[in-house]
Design a protein around this motif. Structure first.
Motif, PDB file in Angstrom:
ATOM      1  N   UNK A  14       1.115  -1.154   0.607  1.00 48.26           N
ATOM      2  CA  UNK A  14      -0.257  -0.036  -0.001  1.00 48.26           C
ATOM      3  C   UNK A  14       0.935   1.151   0.275  1.00 48.26           C
ATOM      4  N   UNK A  15       0.412   2.511  -1.175  1.00 48.39           N
ATOM      5  CA  UNK A  15       1.052   3.391  -0.604  1.00 48.39           C
ATOM      6  C   UNK A  15      -0.151   4.584  -0.158  1.00 48.39           C
ATOM      7  N   UNK A  16       0.531   5.220   0.338  1.00 43.73           N
ATOM      8  CA  UNK A  16      -0.214   6.353   1.150  1.00 43.73           C
ATOM      9  C   UNK A  16      -1.291   5.359   2.150  1.00 43.73           C
ATOM     10  N   UNK A  17      -1.824   6.515   2.879  1.00 41.42           N
ATOM     11  CA  UNK A  17      -2.857   5.431   3.763  1.00 41.42           C
ATOM     12  C   UNK A  17      -4.060   5.094   3.011  1.00 41.42           C
ATOM     13  N   UNK A  18      -4.225   3.774   3.125  1.00 37.38           N
ATOM     14  CA  UNK A  18      -5.516   2.990   2.584  1.00 37.38           C
ATOM     15  C   UNK A  18      -6.459   2.419   3.711  1.00 37.38           C
ATOM     16  N   UNK A  19      -7.707   3.039   3.366  1.00 35.23           N
ATOM     17  CA  UNK A  19      -8.234   2.297   4.598  1.00 35.23           C
ATOM     18  C   UNK A  19      -8.489   1.300   5.167  1.00 35.23           C
ATOM     19  N   UNK A  20      -8.837   0.841   6.447  1.00 36.63           N
ATOM     20  CA  UNK A  20      -8.335  -0.194   6.575  1.00 36.63           C
ATOM     21  C   UNK A  20      -9.406  -1.478   5.835  1.00 36.63           C
ATOM     22  N   UNK A  21     -10.086  -0.466   5.628  1.00 36.55           N
ATOM     23  CA  UNK A  21     -11.872  -1.950   5.321  1.00 36.55           C
ATOM     24  C   UNK A  21     -11.202  -2.203   3.974  1.00 36.55           C
ATOM     25  N   UNK A  22     -10.348  -1.630   3.363  1.00 37.17           N
ATOM     26  CA  UNK A  22     -10.618  -2.044   1.477  1.00 37.17           C
ATOM     27  C   UNK A  22      -8.497  -3.231   2.008  1.00 37.17           C
ATOM     28  N   UNK A  23      -8.192  -2.968   2.754  1.00 36.19           N
ATOM     29  CA  UNK A  23      -7.111  -3.958   3.212  1.00 36.19           C
ATOM     30  C   UNK A  23      -7.326  -5.347   3.447  1.00 36.19           C
ATOM     31  N   UNK A  24      -8.404  -5.023   4.745  1.00 37.23           N
ATOM     32  CA  UNK A  24      -8.652  -6.237   5.010  1.00 37.23           C
ATOM     33  C   UNK A  24      -9.646  -7.406   3.527  1.00 37.23           C
ATOM     34  N   UNK A  25     -10.117  -6.662   2.637  1.00 37.95           N
ATOM     35  CA  UNK A  25     -10.469  -7.541   1.113  1.00 37.95           C
ATOM     36  C   UNK A  25      -9.278  -8.518   1.600  1.00 37.95           C
ATOM     37  N   UNK A  26      -8.133  -8.277   1.589  1.00 39.39           N
ATOM     38  CA  UNK A  26      -7.123  -9.466   1.344  1.00 39.39           C
ATOM     39  C   UNK A  26      -6.699 -10.342   2.816  1.00 39.39           C
ATOM     40  N   UNK A  27      -7.102 -11.882   1.715  1.00 31.94           N
ATOM     41  CA  UNK A  27      -7.226 -12.895   3.661  1.00 31.94           C
ATOM     42  C   UNK A  27      -5.445 -13.086   3.930  1.00 31.94           C
ATOM     43  N   UNK A  28      -5.451 -14.260   4.734  1.00 32.47           N
ATOM     44  CA  UNK A  28      -4.864 -14.858   4.985  1.00 32.47           C
ATOM     45  C   UNK A  28      -3.875 -15.420   3.491  1.00 32.47           C
ATOM     46  N   UNK A  29      -4.212 -14.859   3.035  1.00 32.47           N
ATOM     47  CA  UNK A  29      -3.886 -15.572   1.221  1.00 32.47           C
ATOM     48  C   UNK A  29      -2.453 -14.532   1.271  1.00 32.47           C
ATOM     49  N   UNK A  30      -2.455 -13.460   1.668  1.00 38.50           N
ATOM     50  CA  UNK A  30      -1.690 -12.489   1.343  1.00 38.50           C
ATOM     51  C   UNK A  30      -1.107 -11.442   2.653  1.00 38.50           C
TER      52      UNK A  30
END
Length: 398
Positions: A14-30
């Motif tokens: 991630x570059x900049x501050x990406x909303x946590x809700x967006x990053x939570x889309x990525x599961x444990x495979x990421x």
């Protein structure tokens, strides 16, 4: 619990501050790692990436927003890196700011607030001063006035529909309107046959088009001369759409009554009757989350299935993912590419279950689902075989 080892986790930077809700889309495979030097994908907002060097593992960049001026799109295309954006995710936020500015500027609210602040220290006299001074800020109602909307995409269509609900007459111009947008647009929006017709008709003009060679400086002395005297112009798209020297003269003469822009600079700050808003159009918690979630989902879908939606440099292409092995290839849009790819597959006695090929300008994208199991031992050999085809940019077997 994930069975994917750390080595096999897909890396997201991630570059900049990406909303946590967006990053939570990525599961444990990421693995989310903002220091990784060669990630599988980058998710960014306004971070300037033009001086960045991209590793050979980078497959996608997602812009959590609509504009991609901060991304070297041409370079990405040449390297086979898909660039996504998130059209429509921030549309409601921008629409609300446009309508707020439309009404506030028409009623001289901004000037009135600034003047009221100067009364500090007047004590009990403030009330009397307000009553005697308010007449200098008499405005006009937007009801019954004509709003011209240039660009009827996700934002423009929302603005047009809501302006109708505020009892405005609305005229729109967009020679490239999509079918989906047309379905969402009220039938009461009048269609301008030319942008000149819109200029001549509107009391207020709001613009929602990208900055290109064709749109740069579209608001200039020539276009101002076509407009009604005292017209208000709202620009929540790109500052470069306006010739600032011509705008300054039009504001000084009164030809343009107000210029409301989300892109202030030194020139704008000096202009008479310019209202500089500090790039707040999409600055809401909801908008940032919507953009981040949409960007993350597009990246995740592409990495896992090869499907492409909302890319600015490669064609949209999708196949229902059934779990079969899938071969994807970015390549030059030249004759016989598909034939050469399928020929390479036949050399390994692989049967094709489904296939899609889409092109966009000089480049194209092909996805092929394989009927048979692919022995893991032949995967590197197959990728190498396809990569040897002249015109292939990148190949991936999912």
């Amino acid at each position: 619990m994930s069975t994917v080892t750390a080595e096999k986790q897909k890396k997201i930077k991630p570059l900049n501050n990406i909303a946590e809700r967006g990053l939570n889309v990525f599961n444990e495979d990421y693995l989310i790692d903002d220091e990784h030097e060669n990630p599988d994908a980058i998710v960014a907002r306004s971070y300037n990436m033009h001086s960045m060097e991209f590793g050979n593992n980078l497959k996608a960049i997602a812009r959590a927003g609509a504009g991609v001026n901060n991304i070297p799109v041409e370079q990405c295309t040449e390297q086979g890196i898909v660039v996504f954006n998130t059209p429509g995710a921030n549309a409601n936020a921008v629409k609300e700011m446009v309508l707020t500015s439309l009404m506030a500027s028409s009623r001289n609210v901004f000037d009135g607030i600034a003047w009221a602040k100067t009364l500090e220290g007047e004590g009990e006299q403030v009330g009397k001063l307000v009553e005697s001074g308010k007449k200098q800020f008499v405005g006009k109602e937007i009801k019954g006035k004509t709003l011209g909307v240039i660009g009827l995409g996700a934002i423009g269509a929302l603005v047009a529909n809501d302006a109708l609900a505020l009892d405005m007459d609305v005229i729109g111009f967009d020679p490239f309107i999509s079918v989906n947008t047309a379905w969402n647009l009220s039938r009461n929006v009048q269609r301008a046959n030319s942008i000149e017709e819109l200029f001549a008709t509107a009391d207020y003009i709001t613009v929602h088009v990208p900055y290109t060679d064709e749109t740069g400086g579209m608001f200039n002395e020539e276009s101002f001369n076509l407009m009604k005297s005292g017209v208000h112009i709202l620009n929540f798209s790109r500052g470069e759409l306006v010739n600032e020297a011509d705008m300054a003269e039009a504001l000084e003469s009164g030809k343009v009554g107000k210029y409301i822009t989300d892109f202030p600079n030194e020139n704008v700050l000096k202009m008479k009757n310019a209202i500089p808003i500090p790039h707040l159009g999409a600055s809401t918690k909801e908008s940032e989350e919507n953009c981040a979630v949409m960007a993350a989902r597009q990246v995740k879908d592409f990495l896992e299935t090869g499907n492409i939606v909302n890319s600015v440099n490669f064609p949209s292409a999708s196949l229902p993912y059934t779990g079969r092995r899938r071969v994807t290839a970015f390549h030059r849009n030249v004759p016989n590419m598909v034939g050469q790819i399928t020929s390479a597959l036949s050399n390994y006695d692989l049967n094709i279950a489904d296939m899609v090929n889409r092109s966009r300008g000089e480049y194209a994208y092909t996805m092929v689902d394989i009927e048979d199991e692919i022995n893991g031992d032949i995967t590197p050999s197959l990728e190498k075989k396809i990569n040897q085809i002249e015109g292939i940019v990148t190949t991936r077997i999912i």
